[in-house]
Design a protein around this motif. Structure first.
Motif, PDB file in Angstrom:
ATOM      1  N   THR A 198       6.097  -1.687   7.768  1.00 17.15           N
ATOM      2  CA  THR A 198       5.871  -0.365   7.177  1.00 17.15           C
ATOM      3  C   THR A 198       7.177   0.408   7.179  1.00 17.15           C
TER       4      THR A 198
ATOM      5  N   GLU B 121      -3.131  10.079   2.415  1.00 18.37           N
ATOM      6  CA  GLU B 121      -4.127   9.351   1.630  1.00 18.37           C
ATOM      7  C   GLU B 121      -3.495   8.156   0.945  1.00 18.37           C
ATOM      8  N   ARG B 122      -4.296   7.111   0.793  1.00 15.84           N
ATOM      9  CA  ARG B 122      -3.776   5.947   0.093  1.00 15.84           C
ATOM     10  C   ARG B 122      -3.771   6.245  -1.399  1.00 15.84           C
TER      11      ARG B 122
ATOM     12  N   TRP C 279       1.066   5.271   0.529  1.00 11.11           N
ATOM     13  CA  TRP C 279       0.332   6.412   1.050  1.00 11.11           C
ATOM     14  C   TRP C 279       1.119   7.692   0.791  1.00 11.11           C
ATOM     15  N   SER C 280       0.410   8.759   0.502  1.00 10.50           N
ATOM     16  CA  SER C 280       1.071  10.042   0.345  1.00 10.50           C
ATOM     17  C   SER C 280       0.181  11.127   0.928  1.00 10.50           C
TER      18      SER C 280
ATOM     19  N   GLU D 113       0.860  -1.176   0.000  1.00 15.32           N
ATOM     20  CA  GLU D 113       0.000   0.000   0.000  1.00 15.32           C
ATOM     21  C   GLU D 113       0.894   1.222   0.000  1.00 15.32           C
TER      22      GLU D 113
ATOM     23  N   THR E 227      -2.529   0.606  -4.338  1.00 16.74           N
ATOM     24  CA  THR E 227      -2.206  -0.683  -3.757  1.00 16.74           C
ATOM     25  C   THR E 227      -1.741  -1.566  -4.908  1.00 16.74           C
TER      26      THR E 227
END
Lengths: 123, 168
Positions: A99, A44-45, A40-41, A38, A48
């Motif tokens: 992560t 917000e995702r 994210w930036s 996933e 994927t």
């Protein structure tokens, strides 16, 4: 031997040893296979992606583009417009639940497995 | 007012003092992993259990935790909670083993049961109260392996001690 261990003791030792071995298998052999990553930036995702397909991509963050590589079912930051490059130094992620993030650029990666695992629980 | 004491009270006090001494000496030893100690005071619990029965063993075990906690300054701290939880679990499993085993177990059996129950109880408390992180579970098999080894060692020591009493 009989003097040291009764029959019940021996049975118990056998059972308990088996139990401990089983625990090793059950807990350490648990399925942590990584399937997807996933990205994210800025909170917000963004996307994927399956880890099975190798690719290079750039993700726009606050400071600029972070370059992310997916290769051999691993995902990692190749480069990011931050000063300390902690995200790059973190290396490749390969287990479900792992992560890493480039905090200055607000881009992060998260590996997903079959079952979502918690990374922390607080009460 | 004078408090009348029974023979059993004195017995419990003496044995507890012995267990506390062992506990304190052990507390001074450095440990590579928090919560991992040989648990030699367990030897006393097992000897007492075989000699004087469960009631006395439970008293000695729980009083040992209380007194050691006071002396080490860990009373009511997380360390104390772990220690007490472990002791309660091992005392409970010993009761169960006496009920179900009908005297079939020897010192090694009781000691292994007590050590494993102690570790499991401690782990349960650490997991639910202090570090509820699934990663902690990975430690469980390792900790139980150590408990099994230390439990067996303590059991053998307890047997030697009991043998010594018989010969004396």
């Amino acid at each position: 031997m009989r003097d040291w261990l009764t029959k019940a003791d021996m049975l118990l030792l056998l059972f308990v040893t088996g139990l401990v071995v089983w625990l090793y298998v059950a807990i350490w052999g648990a399925d942590t296979a990584a399937l997807e990553v996933e990205i994210w930036s800025r909170g917000e995702r963004v996307q994927t992606l399956p880890l099975a397909e190798d690719r290079l991509l750039s993700v726009a963050g606050v400071l600029g583009d972070s370059h992310i590589e997916i290769k051999h079912a691993e995902a990692r930051f190749v480069d990011s417009p931050c000063s300390n490059k902690l995200c790059v130094l973190h290396g490749a992620l390969r287990h479900a639940g792992e992560t890493t993030a480039c905090l200055p650029n607000q881009v992060s990666l998260r590996i997903l497995g079959r079952d979502p695992r918690y990374d922390a629980i607080n009460f | 007012m004078e408090l009348s004491t029974t023979r059993e009270d004195h017995l419990i006090a003496w044995l507890t003092a012995l267990a506390v001494a062992i506990h304190l000496i052990e507390a001074a030893l450095p440990s590579p992993l928090p919560g991992v100690k040989p648990g030699l005071a367990n030897v006393i619990t097992i000897v007492v259990l075989m000699r004087f029965g469960w009631r006395t063993a439970a008293w000695v075990s729980l009083l040992r935790v209380l007194v050691s906690g006071l002396l080490l300054g860990t009373f009511l701290s997380p360390t104390f909670a772990l220690s007490l939880g472990g002791a309660l679990c091992s005392v409970a499993i010993l009761w169960l083993a006496l009920q179900l085993g009908r005297g079939g177990f020897g010192p090694v059996g009781y000691s292994v049961l007590a050590a494993l129950a102690h570790m499991t109880g401690q782990f349960g408390i650490a997991y639910t109260l202090f570090i509820p992180h699934p990663g902690l579970l990975h430690l469980l098999p390792v900790l139980l392996t150590l408990a099994l080894l230390f439990g067996t060692t303590s059991g053998i020591l307890a047997r030697s001690m009991l043998k010594g009493f018989d010969n004396a």
